[in-house]
Scaffold this active site. Structure first.
Site, mmCIF file in Angstrom:
data_model
loop_
_atom_site.group_PDB
_atom_site.id
_atom_site.type_symbol
_atom_site.label_atom_id
_atom_site.label_comp_id
_atom_site.label_asym_id
_atom_site.label_seq_id
_atom_site.Cartn_x
_atom_site.Cartn_y
_atom_site.Cartn_z
ATOM 1 N N CYS A 117 0.850 -1.193 0.000
ATOM 2 C CA CYS A 117 0.000 0.000 0.000
ATOM 3 C C CYS A 117 0.880 1.235 0.000
ATOM 4 O O CYS A 117 0.960 1.948 -0.982
ATOM 5 C CB CYS A 117 -0.901 0.013 1.227
ATOM 6 S SG CYS A 117 -2.148 -1.256 1.181
ATOM 7 N N GLU B 187 4.007 1.061 2.208
ATOM 8 C CA GLU B 187 5.145 0.719 3.036
ATOM 9 C C GLU B 187 6.460 1.013 2.293
ATOM 10 O O GLU B 187 6.451 1.361 1.121
ATOM 11 C CB GLU B 187 5.080 -0.770 3.433
ATOM 12 C CG GLU B 187 3.826 -1.150 4.176
ATOM 13 C CD GLU B 187 2.766 -1.773 3.271
ATOM 14 O OE1 GLU B 187 2.221 -1.049 2.405
ATOM 15 O OE2 GLU B 187 2.486 -2.960 3.425
#
Lengths: 263, 793
Positions: free
Chosen positions: B435, B437
């Site tokens: 997402c 990270e």
């Protein structure tokens, strides 16, 4: 650290402060809407700005306006400095009519200018020149509404005659300020101020003013009608329609003969 | 599109959209078959043999128009299951999986039978998920069942959330890596003790897996040759023969050109996905890995730019064909079959110079061309080094309503890597992951998102003294009856104690996750491209990577806790408009019959409006929280944190009662790090300012910021410039990530009524993009309800 400057603690009646607007000058702008206006334009899209007093909608849900000091407004304006930096934006003072509270606005514009923030105003210029001049001296851009050249019609549709306005535009249109930009705006209200004769007259008037940067034609819209309903004010132009793109272009072709015109 | 190559791309795209999402059982059958045949061998050998069996036997296909080939299941867009991770998931959902609300997968009767007869019996009590269920401590189970934490998802699917060693793959080829493993193995003697034996077992697992990967590529070459013989179309025959040649060559050998490099990456990506059925095997900095091949082919006249773009577009569609199967509950947390495979463009190179090249623009163009939800296209925007033309390309793609690329403030990403313990000499090469990270190609190991903490839940537990509003049961610790709090400090102390307990419970879960992963999750296919695994003789799962980072805890409901703390401070202690008794009574009744209290709560200062009174709590609460998380150690380093709620804010809200923020019971928590929908009334700029109060770079698993804009508002060159201004200001403010939904409300509402007319409508759900019509109704409603920011012209 407390910043001291002239007029810091003056209070004014502010309708609202809007952020990230792109309609009111260069870049992303923070628009300070002042409350109170000497005009009563029948097409006004911000009726909640007319009255200088704080007022509440009939249902009591929305209150329009609050008392703020110059410094309180500056605190809000400074918050958006990172956006001005990348966009070339700044602060725009609008209304109502910002000249309705001249001391407050003068102090605000001067301080913003001193802090390096680009400044603009939106005004009808319906005020005395001695109130306008000190603001212009520290201003980057003035957007001045010129609604009608015909003075009696001006009175019929806005509540006041236009001689003062025309005089002030003449003065500003000849002023000697290197960084100042004067832009004239004409809201086009179908059947009211969009005749060939009216537009010819407007073009001829502006043609003689060297400091006018350009003329901007704005199509009439009805976004304000909901606010009239909320405030319980009658809206007289109920059946008015937004002018077509073709009509806007026809109007532009007339004034553009005299002065650079954009739609 | 006038470009000729778009004919092929549009044909492939139409075909893609026509595929029904189905469940594949065959992969899990071949895994089981091999496990049975190797009973008694070390788990590493069993798993490697199982993957080799899948690679050698799984059904394969080549579709019309394809130039790049492969797939993870028996057909495109089918989900697969790793029975060794989570066999029991399907057993539980056997009758609902085809029709469930979030991410349904069609499962045929024939496959159901195959699963129940040949797969399920072997794994009962044996798969990682079942082992976790047997071992789960009571405190974790109680908090999980009370809906305060979400803790199961990493037991369902394994390692992903990394950026595999693409450079190693391209430089050495799987064959070259296999040769290294064989040399290592030959140099060791199992008379030298258990540690050496363990290394030998690992090297054997690499060799077995490598053989399987090479075999799979050759099977595709065989199939292409067979199809070439069968076709009468001379153009297609030539294409098929080229496919055969390419797949015969890679990934076994280093690619000789751009085409082979893309196919090599694709085949390896599919093999990795089959190994763990996990999300986010990120493609990383493709513009950097491929530029040499691209330049050489262009310079030597072997390829035109259009051909290069066509291949890249084909690659994009193949990536989108992977569909993530997860259990129904996990799917509710990240709905949309999302794989969150990220590609990123831009950033800087090892000399700290501008890294933007032709492929940086072309990767963005591929997302413009294909208009699919994957790969998750992003840019590392380095304001000091990257040119405006690059940012403008990104802004154009965002404005097209592609919802991508998401834009990362490059310096914030670099700081996050530094904070993960990676030196600056390597941190410049960071890649976004999943997402939002952060990761590092071929060098870094961690689970980036092991589960969720509900920050709305923290406040709920404070206001109800640790009892669940749903069941009345004591599920968290007692922090005192809030009615007895005499000062704001006492209230804050209770908030901190609840945070401590929530973090402690997550850390407990993490210990079990690390244990089970080390024992039962060897990943030989992934370890192949981590050079340090080869050096140390250790699997990625056992810490073989160069940098090991403690797992990441995901935090949901930022605005809920910030607004609640501000409301208590303002209403009860500063302005004294309410007493704590009055507030508690109203919360007990979910504000029903307490309209005045509710109005007061709603009118308290709200996060998202650039108001320092409330925004300071964003800094204070989240600095405290990340301090607590980093205080827990693990074999791989201290724990880490991120704020990437995916769609989890909806289901996790269903266990949270009414809050002092004015949020009513059971409603979704706030999305990402943004404001509670409808409470940010000052526009995008004020929202960004508020968001900048969070300590972004300390949340090293990323902080995710969604903004939604109407397409009308970005019209013309001026509109494009506005978009660029927003993105540059994001960087100036130190905000790590933003992504933009450019869709209007009318379209979304119409899509709810006529889903078939809007099959291809993309939305950013959170850290990823999904087809709107494939989302559950309540998530659709949540997206519609997010405040539309209407102050662009």
């Amino acid at each position: 650290m407390r910043q001291e400057y002239e007029g810091r603690d003056l209070t004014g009646t502010v309708l609202r402060i809007e952020k990230s607007s792109i309609y009111d000058g260069d870049g992303l702008r923070t628009v300070v809407f002042m409350k109170g206006c000497p005009l009563r334009c029948k097409w006004c899209s911000t009726p909640e700005g007319m009255n200088e007093k704080i007022e509440t909608t009939k249902d009591g849900k929305i209150t329009y306006g609050s008392i703020m000091t110059v410094e309180e407004v500056m605190e809000e304006v400074r918050k958006d400095i990172p956006f001005y930096f990348h966009s070339g934006g700044g602060m725009t003072v609008s209304g109502g009519e910002m000249l309705f509270q001249p001391e407050f606005v003068t102090a605000l514009v001067k301080e913003a200018c001193k802090e390096g923030i680009n400044t603009a105003v939106e005004t009808s210029f319906y005020s005395s020149w001695r109130r306008i001049e000190p603001i212009l001296s520290c201003l980057n851009t003035a957007f001045v509404d010129l609604k009608l050249m015909d003075s009696s019609k001006h009175r019929e549709f806005t509540g006041v005659r236009n001689e003062i306005i025309l005089n002030n535009i003449k003065k500003a249109g000849n002023i000697d300020l290197p960084n100042f930009k004067l832009i004239i705006r004409r809201p086009l209200i179908p059947g009211v101020n969009d005749s060939e004769e009216e537009l010819e007259s407007l073009g001829q008037f502006l043609e003689k003013l060297p400091r006018v940067h350009h003329l901007q034609l704005l199509p009439y819209h009805r976004y304000g009608t909901d606010t009239y309903r909320k405030l319980g004010i009658d809206y007289e132009l109920k059946d008015m329609q937004t002018p077509s793109d073709q009509h806007m272009e026809w109007c532009r072709s007339i004034t553009n003969k005299y002065i650079k015109t954009i739609v | 599109m006038s470009e000729e190559y778009m004919n092929r791309i549009n044909a492939l795209r139409d075909k893609y959209l026509s595929h029904r999402v189905e469940m594949d059982i065959l992969d899990s059958y071949y895994v089981t078959e091999a496990f049975k045949a190797t009973e008694g061998q070390p788990w590493q050998i069993q798993k490697a043999t199982a993957m080799k069996n899948v690679y050698e036997k799984k059904p394969i296909y080549i579709q019309d128009h394809e130039l790049l080939v492969g797939g993870v299941a028996f057909k495109p867009r089918a989900g697969i299951l790793n029975p060794d991770s989570a066999c029991s998931v399907i057993e539980k959902e056997l009758d609902t999986i085809s029709t469930r609300k979030y991410d349904p997968f069609y499962l045929s009767e024939e496959n159901k039978k195959l699963f129940m007869d040949k797969v399920a019996p072997y794994w009962r009590g044996k798969c990682v998920l079942d082992r976790w269920d047997a071992m789960m401590p009571d405190d974790v189970r109680t908090m999980r069942d009370g809906g305060m934490l979400y803790v199961d998802k990493k037991f369902v699917r394994g390692y992903g959330e990394n950026t595999p060693g693409w450079r190693t793959l391209l430089k050495k080829g799987i064959g070259g890596i296999k040769k290294e493993a064989e040399q290592k193995l030959a140099s060791l003697d199992d008379a030298d003790g258990e540690d050496v034996l363990k290394k030998m077992t690992f090297y054997k697992s690499l060799i077995i897996t490598a053989e399987g990967i090479i075999a799979l590529a050759n099977r595709h070459a065989d199939l292409a040759e067979k199809l070439a013989k069968e076709t009468a179309n001379e153009t297609r025959k030539a294409e098929l023969l080229k496919i055969a040649e390419v797949n015969r060559r890679v990934p076994e050998n280093p690619p000789r050109n751009y085409y082979e490099a893309l196919q090599s990456m694709l085949t390896y990506e599919f093999c990795l996905f089959m190994e763990q059925n996990a999300s986010s095997y990120n493609l990383g900095r493709m513009d950097q890995y491929l530029i040499e091949y691209y330049n050489k082919d262009i310079e030597e006249g072997r390829m035109t730019k259009e051909q290069a773009q066509e291949l890249l577009d084909c690659f994009w569609i193949k990536i989108a064909e992977m569909g993530l199967f997860q259990d129904g509950e996990s799917a509710a947390f990240s709905a949309g079959y999302n794989m969150t495979v990220q590609v990123t463009a831009g950033g800087i190179d090892k000399d700290s110079r501008d890294a933007v090249n032709d492929l940086s623009y072309m990767t963005i163009q591929a997302t413009m061309d294909t208009a699919l939800k994957e790969p998750n296209m992003t840019v590392r925007y380095n304001m000091a080094k990257n040119p405006d033309s690059f940012l403008r390309k990104a802004a154009e793609c965002i404005r097209m309503g592609r919802t991508m690329p998401a834009v990362y403030h490059d310096d914030a990403g670099i700081k996050m890597l530094l904070n993960k313990g990676v030196p600056l000499s390597q941190a410049w090469d960071w890649t976004p992951c999943g997402c939002v990270e952060t990761n590092l190609e071929g060098r870094l190991k961690s689970y980036t998102d092991i589960g969720e903490i509900s920050m709305g839940g923290v406040i709920d537990m404070v206001m109800n003294n640790g009892r669940s509003r749903k069941t009345g049961k004591q599920i968290s610790i007692q922090t005192g009856d809030p009615k007895t709090f005499k000062t704001f400090d006492e209230f804050v102390t209770a908030v901190k104690k609840q945070i401590d307990y929530f973090v402690h419970t997550m850390a407990t879960m993490n210990s079990y996750l690390d244990y089970l992963s080390e024992e039962y999750r060897p990943v030989a296919a992934l370890s192949l491209t981590y050079p340090n695994c080869m050096v140390t003789g250790k699997d990625y799962a056992n810490g073989g990577a160069t940098f090991n980072v403690g797992n990441g805890i995901n935090i949901i409901g930022q605005a809920d806790i910030i607004n609640s703390v501000a409301a208590v401070k303002s209403l009860i202690f500063d302005e004294k408009k309410l007493t704590m008794e009055e507030l508690c009574e109203a919360l007990d009744h979910d504000f029903k019959g307490y309209d005045e209290v509710h109005d007061l709560c709603m009118s308290a200062p709200k996060y998202g409006n650039d108001d320092p009174y409330v925004d300071k709590f964003a800094s204070k609460i989240y600095t405290y929280l990340v301090d607590q998380i980093e205080a827990y150690d693990s074999p791989f380093g201290h724990l880490t944190a991120g704020m990437l709620p995916v769609s989890g804010n909806v289901p996790i809200g269903k266990s949270v009662g009414a809050l002092p923020s004015g949020r009513e019971a059971w409603l979704p928590l706030a999305d990402g790090i943004g404001a509670t929908g409808g409470t940010d009334v000052k526009g995008a700029t004020a929202l960004l300012k508020s968001v900048s109060n969070l300590p972004h770079s300390r949340f090293t698993q990323g902080t995710q910021m969604n903004l939604k804009l109407d397409p009308k508002m970005l019209e013309g060159d001026k509109g494009l410039n506005n978009m660029m201004v927003m993105l540059k200001t994001q960087c100036t403010l130190g905000v790590y990530h933003t992504q933009y939904n450019i869709v209007n409300r009318a379209i979304l509402e119409d899509a709810q009524v006529h889903p078939k007319d809007h099959r291809d409508l993309l939305v950013r759900v959170a850290g990823y993009t999904a087809f709107f019509v494939e989302l559950g109704k309540d998530i659709q409603d949540d997206i519609i309800q997010r405040t539309e920011i209407d102050q662009f012209g």
